[in-house]
Enzyme design. Structure first.
Site, PDB file in Angstrom:
ATOM      1  CB  CYS A  50      -0.925   0.015   1.215  1.00  0.00           C
ATOM      2  SG  CYS A  50      -2.132  -1.330   1.241  1.00  0.00           S
ATOM      3  CB  CYS A  61      -6.174  -9.005   3.375  1.00  0.00           C
ATOM      4  SG  CYS A  61      -7.290 -10.299   2.794  1.00  0.00           S
TER       5      CYS A  61
END
Length: 204
Positions: A50, A61
């Site tokens: 991210c 995830c």
């Protein structure tokens, strides 16, 4: 200052040098992220997928293409529980369908031809297999996350714990320093109100 939940209200200016802060009444080392040029409160980590720092980092995830952390852990738990319930409901509905189809064939032909049964219900058979395949791993994830949530732990912290055999040798040590009691831990994980995002501050 950082709270037991992992929120941070004030951190020293970033210098790249580890600092100490007051966390839940304890003096703890404050990590730093050179990628984001930020001091990190305890339990925060930088996610390379991210490309941002996540407070109370649990894990990244790939199935939801996002990090699981302080602000969305309860939504992730809801995702696991609803996925488990959906797969269970789908399997039960397919069993009901198979029984009704078998009774219909018995009423019309007096016997059940396996080939005709498969031809008439092959999409439902595939769906039933998928539901049965999803159910065990989802159940495992539900129990795992409920277990670590009951100790106010994250996946990242649980992985670094010693083995259970090693923990039994040293029962006097506190392996769950963030635990606030079972009810408080589960309430915090499942019912925590939204914490303001700090990504905009990070980008600024």
């Amino acid at each position: 200052l950082a709270t037991p939940r992992g929120e941070c209200s004030l951190l020293p200016p970033f210098t790249g040098i580890p600092r100490s802060i007051l966390f839940d009444g304890r003096v703890m080392s404050c990590g730093s992220c050179r990628v984001c040029s930020l001091n990190l409160p305890p339990r925060a980590q930088h996610c390379r997928f991210c490309d941002c720092c996540v407070m109370r980092f649990d894990h990244h995830c790939p199935w939801v293409s996002n990090c699981v952390g302080l602000r969305n852990h309860r939504f992730f738990m809801g995702f696991l529980l609803t996925s488990e319930a959906t797969s269970l409901l789908g399997a039960v509905l397919m069993i009901v369908f198979f029984v009704r189809l078998a009774l219909t064939m018995l009423g019309q032909k007096g016997t059940i031809d396996p080939v005709d049964f498969v031809v008439a219900s092959w999409p439902q058979i595939l769906y039933f297999i998928v539901c049965l395949g999803i159910f065990p791993p989802m159940m495992n994830l539900v129990f795992y996350h409920m277990g670590i949530s009951s100790h106010n732990m994250t996946t990242h912290e649980e992985i670094s714990l010693p083995s259970r055999k090693e923990r039994r040798k040293h029962p006097d040590r506190n392996y769950f320093p963030n635990s606030q009691g079972l009810c408080n831990n589960l309430h915090y994980t499942m019912c925590l109100w939204n914490v303001p995002s700090l990504v905009n501050l990070q980008e600024a």
